[in-house]
Design a protein around this motif. Structure first.
Motif: not given
Length: 155
Positions: A98-107, A149-153
């Motif tokens: 879920a975090l990765s998908l949000r990071l991929e959409s970053a400008q 937190m560190k693991n998911i990042v």
């Protein structure tokens, strides 16, 4: 307690806890258009300065996004839905995805703000996906990064 919070608390205590109020979350807030729901218990916890729910954090982030949008600064930040990445959201792989998908959409040059609940405490990661820099904020001043937190990042 400020008068406005006291009035909100009085109002929340009159609302049946089974009634949920809908709050629209526009696409710009978390990257998808949806509604979230808050009930009187969430509001009462907030007013009494008790540990607050993911819902309260999400609605506050929606408010921050609307302020940024009014100032035409919403392109500088993106928010991660805390209900998708915090401990209660499920397995670490799904939360990381879920975090990765949000990071991929970053400008370009957009800072991604990701609040994280350890189960009893809120933390914040500010992520610049283009420079791979992550800033961890812990209001308790802990110098060790929360392993969850560190693991998911890192994933």
């Amino acid at each position: 307690m400020p008068v406005s919070v006291h009035l909100l608390l009085r109002l929340a205590r009159t609302i049946d806890e089974s009634i949920a109020m809908s709050v629209p979350m526009e696409d710009g807030v978390f990257g998808n258009d949806h509604n979230t729901f808050i009930n009187s218990n969430d509001i009462i916890q907030f007013c009494l300065m008790q540990p607050i729910s993911t819902i309260c954090i999400s609605i506050y982030m929606r408010h921050l996004w609307s302020l940024l949008k009014m100032k035409e600064e919403d392109h500088l930040y993106a928010f991660v839905d805390p209900s998708r990445i915090s401990n209660e959201a499920g397995k670490v792989e799904a939360r990381s995805c879920a975090l990765s998908l949000r990071l991929e959409s970053a400008q370009l040059d957009q800072l991604i703000l990701a609040p994280y609940n350890t189960g009893n405490h809120w933390l914040l990661a500010a992520i610049n996906p283009f420079t791979a820099l992550v800033y961890y904020f812990d209001p308790l001043g802990n110098t060790n990064i929360n392993p969850g937190m560190k693991n998911i990042v890192e994933l």
